[in-house]
Write an enzyme that holds these catalytic residues in place. Sequence first.
Site, mmCIF file in Angstrom:
data_model
loop_
_atom_site.group_PDB
_atom_site.id
_atom_site.type_symbol
_atom_site.label_atom_id
_atom_site.label_comp_id
_atom_site.label_asym_id
_atom_site.label_seq_id
_atom_site.Cartn_x
_atom_site.Cartn_y
_atom_site.Cartn_z
ATOM 1 N N VAL A 50 -18.249 17.768 -27.733
ATOM 2 C CA VAL A 50 -19.259 17.644 -28.711
ATOM 3 C C VAL A 50 -18.723 18.100 -29.362
ATOM 4 C CG1 VAL A 50 -21.095 18.401 -28.770
ATOM 5 C CG2 VAL A 50 -21.016 17.041 -26.782
ATOM 6 N N GLY A 223 -15.872 10.391 -22.147
ATOM 7 C CA GLY A 223 -16.292 11.487 -22.665
ATOM 8 C C GLY A 223 -17.481 11.359 -22.502
ATOM 9 N N GLU A 226 -20.651 14.972 -17.457
ATOM 10 C CA GLU A 226 -21.086 16.339 -17.423
ATOM 11 C C GLU A 226 -18.753 16.897 -16.446
ATOM 12 O OE1 GLU A 226 -23.224 17.805 -18.725
ATOM 13 O OE2 GLU A 226 -23.393 16.407 -19.949
ATOM 14 N N LYS A 241 -33.344 17.282 -18.413
ATOM 15 C CA LYS A 241 -33.647 16.327 -19.492
ATOM 16 C C LYS A 241 -34.780 16.082 -19.704
ATOM 17 C CE LYS A 241 -29.048 14.227 -20.675
ATOM 18 N NZ LYS A 241 -27.838 13.110 -20.438
ATOM 19 N N GLY A 338 -21.339 10.889 -25.958
ATOM 20 C CA GLY A 338 -20.028 10.356 -25.952
ATOM 21 C C GLY A 338 -20.035 11.742 -27.354
#
Length: 465
Positions: A50, A223, A226, A241, A338
């Site tokens: 990220v 990617g 986790e 989430k 991603g």
Amino acid sequence: MRFVRAHATSRANFADSGSLVTSAAVKHEERRRPHGGAPIRLGLLGCGTVGGGVLRLLTKNAAEFRRRVGVPIEVRRVLVRDADKPRVDELDRSLLTTKVDDILTDEDIEIVVEVMGGEGFAGDCIERALSSGRSVVTANKALLARRGPTLLELAGTNRVGLAFEAAVGGGIPVIRTIRDAFASDDVVELTGILNGTSNYILTRMTEDGALFNDVLREAQDKGYAEADPSLDIDGHDAAQKLMVLAMLAFGARPPESGMLIEGIRGLDAVDVKLAGQFGYVVKHVAVGKDRGASVELRAHAALVKKSSVFANVSGVLNAIRLEGHALGPCLLSGRGAGDMPTAVSVVADILDVARAIVAGAPGIVTGARPLAARPLTPPSEIVLRYYLRLAVADEPGVMAEIAGALGRERVSLSQIVQTEGKDGTAQVVIITHEARESAVGAALSALADKRFLRAPAVLLRIEEG
Ligand code: NAP
Ligand code: HSE
């Protein structure tokens, strides 16, 4: 020491009118401008998937971001564990540090962007940043799920921003939608495909017959997963989430325990195939419902009808259906993981917070709804339709015993199919009508020690709509 009265921002109740702002916030207050054209300086904590995407986006669109904010956005330092690792080309390696104090004690840094992950160290960094009058942008749902209300309160008290669009749904603007678009309505129910890794794996298993472990490796290479991929495949990432969304939508507080959380690990390709024959696709869903006295929160694999919108949410895509009291349904979908999709959300938050700083406004804080803490609906009380598969000895009377066990618990059957297998083993597949989870569990327990049962029964929930 000078104290300033805080005022509540957005729909939050964390900074009630009586709370006092700390001296750190006063320092920050004094730093407020007219900005005078100086850059807004960022400290980036983390430069992996990220963080790398954030640097790429900030570099590529620097001129446009400067136009939108009014001043340049400048990355001042970048924290990593290993300063020698290869990184994205857009990183100026002279900015790298392995000492967090290089960022948290730098008076010129106004926004701390946390994209490291983890709870302990990341949480401490965010608390220090907020307490010292810096705004924070984070993608860290694990931390927000556990400490969201406390961090929001800290941001409110210090009158700085805490923004976390990237924590849920990657590039999908779901936090903004709940905060801004639903400001005039109440979300009564939400359903989502919230874990890109699981959805990618399920899609490849369903469409290409791929093997679980092979596809998990693919998701890691891309990617999506986790750092600890068990968070993805055991349902915890989706549950975190869901918790963040439930905090915003229903005022839910992080539960100590008791939330129904299951992942897709161990899902048998046979069930993916059989579900298809019954007109369903297997997805990993997260569901939240405001049930008045309690809040229903659950994350698990589920059968969804092939005709439902969720069935066609493929690969790394996520989708969230928000049910507004006045609005009715509202569907959001997009890439849920991603580098670049997630960076889009992180950078959008940076721009929002930067604009607030330039305007001299109190921080953008995404507030939790000020509802009283309510208990979770116990999983045993959940009412759904169920898919059950029992591998049994292909003998007379077996079907009657299964139907009898379910009937005694008042579980009504909608469809039942037996397929003849090898070695005298038959697969009995049942779709139930709506039943209480505790009743289905009791029926399966009654069958568990039957001599004819060749393997533990498989239970998958069915999510309608
Ligand atoms: P990642 O690729 O593993 O990157 C983590 C970065 O943080 C690395 O640069 C690492 O340094 C650094 N870091 C970790 N712990 C550190 C520590 N104690 N001290 C200093 N640096 C540390 O992870 P990611 O995929 O970018 O995810 C980052 C965050 O975004 C997580 O909270 C994740 O849940 C969230 N998120 C990820 C995605 C996604 O699609 N990947 C989407 C949404 C949200 P080194 O490089 O030196 O090891
Ligand atoms: N590991 C997460 C996923 C990243 O697969 O959805 C996005 O939050």
